[in-house]
Design an enzyme around this catalytic site. Structure first.
Site, PDB file in Angstrom:
ATOM      1  N   HIS A  45       0.863  -1.188   0.000  1.00 58.20           N
ATOM      2  CA  HIS A  45       0.000   0.000   0.000  1.00 58.20           C
ATOM      3  C   HIS A  45       0.901   1.241   0.000  1.00 58.20           C
ATOM      4  O   HIS A  45       2.106   1.134   0.236  1.00 58.20           O
ATOM      5  CB  HIS A  45      -0.907   0.002   1.233  1.00 58.20           C
ATOM      6  CG  HIS A  45      -0.126   0.022   2.515  1.00 58.20           C
ATOM      7  ND1 HIS A  45       0.445  -1.112   3.058  1.00 58.20           N
ATOM      8  CD2 HIS A  45       0.232   1.026   3.335  1.00 58.20           C
ATOM      9  CE1 HIS A  45       1.092  -0.803   4.163  1.00 58.20           C
ATOM     10  NE2 HIS A  45       0.983   0.500   4.353  1.00 58.20           N
ATOM     11  N   THR A  48       2.464   4.201  -4.491  1.00 61.99           N
ATOM     12  CA  THR A  48       3.465   3.996  -5.545  1.00 61.99           C
ATOM     13  C   THR A  48       4.552   3.016  -5.117  1.00 61.99           C
ATOM     14  O   THR A  48       4.909   2.944  -3.934  1.00 61.99           O
ATOM     15  CB  THR A  48       4.164   5.341  -5.890  1.00 61.99           C
ATOM     16  OG1 THR A  48       4.524   5.984  -4.669  1.00 61.99           O
ATOM     17  CG2 THR A  48       3.250   6.254  -6.702  1.00 61.99           C
ATOM     18  N   ARG A  49       5.087   2.286  -6.095  1.00 59.44           N
ATOM     19  CA  ARG A  49       6.275   1.462  -5.915  1.00 59.44           C
ATOM     20  C   ARG A  49       7.180   1.676  -7.132  1.00 59.44           C
ATOM     21  O   ARG A  49       6.711   1.644  -8.278  1.00 59.44           O
ATOM     22  CB  ARG A  49       5.916  -0.035  -5.842  1.00 59.44           C
ATOM     23  CG  ARG A  49       5.179  -0.425  -4.562  1.00 59.44           C
ATOM     24  CD  ARG A  49       6.102  -0.352  -3.358  1.00 59.44           C
ATOM     25  NE  ARG A  49       5.493  -0.812  -2.113  1.00 59.44           N
ATOM     26  CZ  ARG A  49       4.815  -0.060  -1.256  1.00 59.44           C
ATOM     27  NH1 ARG A  49       4.608   1.215  -1.510  1.00 59.44           N
ATOM     28  NH2 ARG A  49       4.343  -0.562  -0.132  1.00 59.44           N
ATOM     29  N   LYS A 255       6.010  12.018  -2.416  1.00 63.12           N
ATOM     30  CA  LYS A 255       6.412  10.973  -1.461  1.00 63.12           C
ATOM     31  C   LYS A 255       7.930  10.824  -1.409  1.00 63.12           C
ATOM     32  O   LYS A 255       8.599  10.819  -2.446  1.00 63.12           O
ATOM     33  CB  LYS A 255       5.783   9.649  -1.904  1.00 63.12           C
ATOM     34  CG  LYS A 255       6.109   8.459  -1.015  1.00 63.12           C
ATOM     35  CD  LYS A 255       5.284   7.268  -1.488  1.00 63.12           C
ATOM     36  CE  LYS A 255       5.921   5.959  -1.181  1.00 63.12           C
ATOM     37  NZ  LYS A 255       5.165   4.836  -1.752  1.00 63.12           N
ATOM     38  N   HIS A 259      15.135   4.297   2.822  1.00 61.59           N
ATOM     39  CA  HIS A 259      15.211   2.853   2.562  1.00 61.59           C
ATOM     40  C   HIS A 259      16.204   2.215   3.541  1.00 61.59           C
ATOM     41  O   HIS A 259      15.843   1.345   4.322  1.00 61.59           O
ATOM     42  CB  HIS A 259      15.649   2.655   1.115  1.00 61.59           C
ATOM     43  CG  HIS A 259      15.779   1.239   0.666  1.00 61.59           C
ATOM     44  ND1 HIS A 259      14.786   0.298   0.829  1.00 61.59           N
ATOM     45  CD2 HIS A 259      16.803   0.585   0.039  1.00 61.59           C
ATOM     46  CE1 HIS A 259      15.186  -0.865   0.323  1.00 61.59           C
ATOM     47  NE2 HIS A 259      16.408  -0.713  -0.153  1.00 61.59           N
ATOM     48  N   CYS A 294       4.575   1.106   7.053  1.00 59.03           N
ATOM     49  CA  CYS A 294       4.652  -0.069   6.170  1.00 59.03           C
ATOM     50  C   CYS A 294       5.725  -0.984   6.757  1.00 59.03           C
ATOM     51  O   CYS A 294       6.420  -0.590   7.700  1.00 59.03           O
ATOM     52  CB  CYS A 294       5.040   0.386   4.764  1.00 59.03           C
ATOM     53  SG  CYS A 294       4.767  -0.840   3.472  1.00 59.03           S
ATOM     54  N   LYS A 327       7.961  -4.673  -7.578  1.00 55.89           N
ATOM     55  CA  LYS A 327       8.146  -4.692  -9.037  1.00 55.89           C
ATOM     56  C   LYS A 327       8.150  -6.118  -9.587  1.00 55.89           C
ATOM     57  O   LYS A 327       7.884  -6.347 -10.764  1.00 55.89           O
ATOM     58  CB  LYS A 327       9.435  -3.964  -9.424  1.00 55.89           C
ATOM     59  CG  LYS A 327      10.688  -4.618  -8.859  1.00 55.89           C
ATOM     60  CD  LYS A 327      11.947  -3.835  -9.122  1.00 55.89           C
ATOM     61  CE  LYS A 327      12.113  -2.641  -8.256  1.00 55.89           C
ATOM     62  NZ  LYS A 327      12.150  -2.898  -6.792  1.00 55.89           N
TER      63      LYS A 327
HETATM   64  C1  LIG Z   1       7.558   1.618   2.538  1.00 55.21           C
HETATM   65  C2  LIG Z   1       7.815   0.578   1.481  1.00 55.21           C
HETATM   66  C3  LIG Z   1       8.299   0.974   0.241  1.00 55.21           C
HETATM   67  C4  LIG Z   1       8.563   0.026  -0.741  1.00 55.21           C
HETATM   68  N1  LIG Z   1       9.000   0.444  -1.963  1.00 55.21           N
HETATM   69  C5  LIG Z   1       9.178  -0.452  -2.949  1.00 55.21           C
HETATM   70  C6  LIG Z   1       9.490  -0.010  -4.258  1.00 55.21           C
HETATM   71  O1  LIG Z   1       9.605   1.194  -4.512  1.00 55.21           O
HETATM   72  N2  LIG Z   1       9.641  -0.942  -5.236  1.00 55.21           N
HETATM   73  C7  LIG Z   1       9.503  -2.274  -4.984  1.00 55.21           C
HETATM   74  O2  LIG Z   1       9.658  -3.071  -5.906  1.00 55.21           O
HETATM   75  N3  LIG Z   1       9.178  -2.734  -3.746  1.00 55.21           N
HETATM   76  C8  LIG Z   1       9.016  -1.847  -2.741  1.00 55.21           C
HETATM   77  N4  LIG Z   1       8.647  -2.261  -1.493  1.00 55.21           N
HETATM   78  C9  LIG Z   1       8.543  -3.692  -1.212  1.00 55.21           C
HETATM   79  C10 LIG Z   1       7.237  -4.291  -1.655  1.00 55.21           C
HETATM   80  O3  LIG Z   1       6.172  -3.406  -1.434  1.00 55.21           O
HETATM   81  C11 LIG Z   1       7.046  -5.618  -0.912  1.00 55.21           C
HETATM   82  O4  LIG Z   1       8.176  -6.433  -1.187  1.00 55.21           O
HETATM   83  C12 LIG Z   1       5.790  -6.334  -1.359  1.00 55.21           C
HETATM   84  O5  LIG Z   1       4.679  -5.497  -1.235  1.00 55.21           O
HETATM   85  C13 LIG Z   1       5.627  -7.599  -0.522  1.00 55.21           C
HETATM   86  O6  LIG Z   1       4.452  -8.267  -0.933  1.00 55.21           O
HETATM   87  P1  LIG Z   1       3.960  -9.557  -0.139  1.00 55.21           P
HETATM   88  O7  LIG Z   1       2.887 -10.158  -0.929  1.00 55.21           O
HETATM   89  O8  LIG Z   1       5.151 -10.381   0.245  1.00 55.21           O
HETATM   90  O9  LIG Z   1       3.397  -8.984   1.250  1.00 55.21           O
HETATM   91  P2  LIG Z   1       1.951  -8.340   1.546  1.00 55.21           P
HETATM   92  O10 LIG Z   1       1.520  -7.501   0.409  1.00 55.21           O
HETATM   93  O11 LIG Z   1       2.054  -7.741   2.899  1.00 55.21           O
HETATM   94  O12 LIG Z   1       0.970  -9.580   1.562  1.00 55.21           O
HETATM   95  C14 LIG Z   1       0.946 -10.556   2.566  1.00 55.21           C
HETATM   96  C15 LIG Z   1      -0.492 -10.954   2.731  1.00 55.21           C
HETATM   97  O13 LIG Z   1      -0.572 -12.112   3.525  1.00 55.21           O
HETATM   98  C16 LIG Z   1      -1.733 -12.013   4.325  1.00 55.21           C
HETATM   99  N5  LIG Z   1      -1.584 -12.915   5.452  1.00 55.21           N
HETATM  100  C17 LIG Z   1      -0.551 -12.946   6.321  1.00 55.21           C
HETATM  101  N6  LIG Z   1      -0.720 -13.920   7.223  1.00 55.21           N
HETATM  102  C18 LIG Z   1      -1.880 -14.527   6.923  1.00 55.21           C
HETATM  103  C19 LIG Z   1      -2.595 -15.595   7.513  1.00 55.21           C
HETATM  104  N7  LIG Z   1      -2.155 -16.241   8.590  1.00 55.21           N
HETATM  105  N8  LIG Z   1      -3.755 -15.954   6.940  1.00 55.21           N
HETATM  106  C20 LIG Z   1      -4.240 -15.325   5.844  1.00 55.21           C
HETATM  107  N9  LIG Z   1      -3.582 -14.290   5.262  1.00 55.21           N
HETATM  108  C21 LIG Z   1      -2.427 -13.897   5.790  1.00 55.21           C
HETATM  109  C22 LIG Z   1      -1.752 -10.547   4.705  1.00 55.21           C
HETATM  110  O14 LIG Z   1      -3.004 -10.122   5.172  1.00 55.21           O
HETATM  111  C23 LIG Z   1      -1.327  -9.893   3.413  1.00 55.21           C
HETATM  112  O15 LIG Z   1      -2.434  -9.536   2.617  1.00 55.21           O
HETATM  113  C24 LIG Z   1       8.363  -1.342  -0.481  1.00 55.21           C
HETATM  114  C25 LIG Z   1       7.876  -1.749   0.775  1.00 55.21           C
HETATM  115  C26 LIG Z   1       7.587  -0.802   1.741  1.00 55.21           C
HETATM  116  C27 LIG Z   1       7.064  -1.242   3.072  1.00 55.21           C
END
Ligand SMILES: Cc1cc2nc3c(=O)[nH]c(=O)nc-3n(C[C@H](O)[C@H](O)[C@H](O)COP(=O)(O)OP(=O)(O)OC[C@H]3O[C@@H](n4cnc5c(N)ncnc54)[C@H](O)[C@@H]3O)c2cc1C
Length: 360
Positions: A45, A48-49, A255, A259, A294, A327
Site C-alpha cells: 500500500h 506507488t512502488r 512521497k 530505505h 509499512c 516490481k
Molecule cells: C515503505 C515501502 C516501500 C517500498 N518500496 C518499494 C518499491 O519502490 N519498489 C519495490 O519493488 N518494492 C518496494 N517495497 C517492497 C514491496 O512493497 C514488498 O516487497 C511487497 O509489497 C511484498 O508483498 P507480499 O505479498 O510479500 O506482502 P503483503 O503484500 O504484505 O501480503 C501478505 C499478505 O498475507 C496475508 N496474510 C498474512 N498472514 C496470513 C494468515 N495467517 N492468513 C491469511 N492471510 C495472511 C496478509 O493479510 C497480506 O495480505 C516497499 C515496501 C515498503 C514497506
C-alpha cells in the site's frame, strides 16, 4: 473438506499475482487472506512502488525484470517516468546500477550533478554526486496492482476468502491441509505468500526473516512541480550510506522515505528529519503533509525467498522481499504458478533459493 488444486495463503502483492496466474492456468484455486481485499496492514500500500531494471541489488534480477516489465505492460499499470539512481563514484546505488546496466546492455545515461538539475529542475544533487538515468524506470500503484490481480483471479474462477486468517497447515505425500479460523481445506499444493506474517507461518525456513518498520512521508510542494513527466523516480545513496528515495507526486504532496540508514535506525526517521535530509537535493520540499507505516521483511542477504519449502515439494514460499519486491510481483506469481503446476519455474530463481548459502 473441499478440495482444490492449490491454496494460496496471503492475497497481497505476491499472493494476488500467484492466484491470478494459477487460475488463468485452469487450476482450482482457493485464496485466503486475514484482511479485507487491498488493505494497508501489510507491505502493498502507499500509492506507488518504484520499478526499474538497472538493478544495483544484482544483475541476476534482470531476466526476471524483463519479464516483469512485459507483465506490467500487459496489465497496463506501469507509468514510465524515468529513474535517477544517484551516489558518489563507487557507491552501491550508482556503481551497482551501472554494472548491471552494462552487463545486460540496458539503455542508460550517466549524468553529473549539473546535468541532473538541467534536466530535472526540482532536483539539485550536491557536487560530486552523479546519477545513472534509466528512461524505462517508473512506478506502479500497489493498490491498483493487487486489485487488478484479484479481479483477474476471480474472473478466471478462483475462490477468494478475505478476512479468513490461516492458523495452521500441514503437508504429506498426498497433498496439503490448511486450517483457518473458519474451516479446513485440502489441496494438491500450497503457496505461502504471507508477507511479514511468514515469520509465523513458516517456522522451519532456513533463511531467517527480520521484520522492520518503515514510514512513508508526503511533503507539500509548489503546484506544478514534482509531477510525472517533470520529475523521475529516484534513489540517492548519500556519502554516509543513508539511502532515501522518492516518487513523483500522484496525489496531495510528493512521497519520500528512507530505505536504508547508517546514522540512526531506518525505522526512526521522523518527517522533519527526512525533510531536513532531503532539502539539499529537493529544495522545493515543503512541510510534511501526511505519513503511512509499512513493513519490510528482511533476509540477511536482502534477496527474497522464493521456491519449494524444504519440508515438501508441495509447499511453495514467497517472502523476505527486503523492501524491494513489488516490481517483481507479476513474475513471482508466474514462477510460483509454474512451480505448482509443472514442478519447475521458467525463470532462474537460484538467487532466491530457500536453501542458499547465506553470508556468515
Ligand atoms: C515503505 C515501502 C516501500 C517500498 N518500496 C518499494 C518499491 O519502490 N519498489 C519495490 O519493488 N518494492 C518496494 N517495497 C517492497 C514491496 O512493497 C514488498 O516487497 C511487497 O509489497 C511484498 O508483498 P507480499 O505479498 O510479500 O506482502 P503483503 O503484500 O504484505 O501480503 C501478505 C499478505 O498475507 C496475508 N496474510 C498474512 N498472514 C496470513 C494468515 N495467517 N492468513 C491469511 N492471510 C495472511 C496478509 O493479510 C497480506 O495480505 C516497499 C515496501 C515498503 C514497506
Amino acid at each position: 473438506m473441499t478440495a482444490y488444486d492449490v491454496v494460496v495463503v496471503g492475497l497481497g502483492g505476491m499472493g494476488s499475482a500467484t492466484a491470478a496466474a494459477l487460475a488463468r492456468r485452469g487450476q482450482r484455486v482457493l485464496g485466503l487472506d486475514r484482511y479485507p481485499a487491498v488493505h494497508d496492514q501489510g507491505a502493498s500500500h502507499g500509492e506507488t512502488r518504484i520499478v526499474r531494471k538497472a538493478y544495483f541489488e544484482g544483475a541476476a534480477y534482470v531476466p526476471l525484470l524483463h519479464r516483469a516489465y512485459e507483465l506490467w505492460d500487459e496489465l497496463g499499470l506501469l507509468t514510465r517516468t524515468g529513474g535517477l539512481f544517484l551516489g558518489e563514484e563507487g557507491s552501491r546505488v550508482l556503481g551497482g546500477s551501472l554494472a548491471t546496466a552494462r552487463e545486460w546492455d540496458l539503455p542508460h545515461e550517466l549524468l553529473d550533478a549539473a546535468a541532473v538539475t538541467a534536466r530535472f529542475p526540482d532536483m539539485t544533487p550536491p557536487a560530486g554526486t552523479a546519477a545513472l538515468y534509466e528512461a524505462d524506470a517508473g512506478f506502479v500503484s500497489p493498490e491498483a496492482a493487487v486489485r487488478a490481480q484479484l479481479e483477474r483471479a476471480v474472473a478466471a474462477g478462483a475462490e477468494l476468502h478475505h478476512e479468513e486468517p490461516v492458523t495452521d497447515w500441514s503437508a504429506d505425500g498426498d497433498g496439503v491441509t490448511v486450517t483457518t479460523e473458519g474451516g479446513r481445506y485440502s489441496a494438491g499444493a500450497l503457496v505461502v505468500a504471507a508477507g511479514r506474517w511468514a515469520v509465523d507461518l513458516l517456522p522451519g525456513l532456513a533463511v531467517p526473516l527480520r521484520v522492520e518498520s518503515r514510514t512513508m512521508h508526503w511533503f507539500d510542494v509548489p503546484a506544478g512541480t514534482f509531477t510525472p513527466g517533470r520529475f523521475p523516480v529516484w534513489i540517492w545513496e548519500r556519502p554516509d550510506g543513508t539511502t532515501p528515495y522518492g516518487v513523483p507526486s500522484v496525489g496531495p504532496g510528493v512521497k519520500a522515505a528512507v530505505h536504508h540508514s547508517t546514522v540512526q535506525s531506518a525505522e526512526d526517521w521522523t518527517a522533519e528529519q527526512v525533510g531536513e535530509l532531503l532539502r539539499p537535493l529537493l529544495p522545493g520540499l515543503g512541510a510534511p503533509l501526511r505519513a503511512a507505516p509499512c513493513t519490510y521483511t528482511m533476509t540477511p542477504d536482502e534477496h527474497p525467498v522464493v521456491g519449494k519449502h524444504p519440508v515438501s515439494d508441495r509447499v511453495l514460499v514467497a517472502c523476505g522481499f527486503s523492501g524491494h519486491g513489488f516490481k517483481l510481483t507479476p513474475v513471482v506469481g508466474e514462477a510460483l504458478a509454474a512451480l505448482a503446476v509443472d514442478g519447475t519455474s521458467p525463470h532462474d530463481l537460484s538467487t532466491f533459493d530457500p536453501l542458499r548459502v547465506l553470508p556468515g
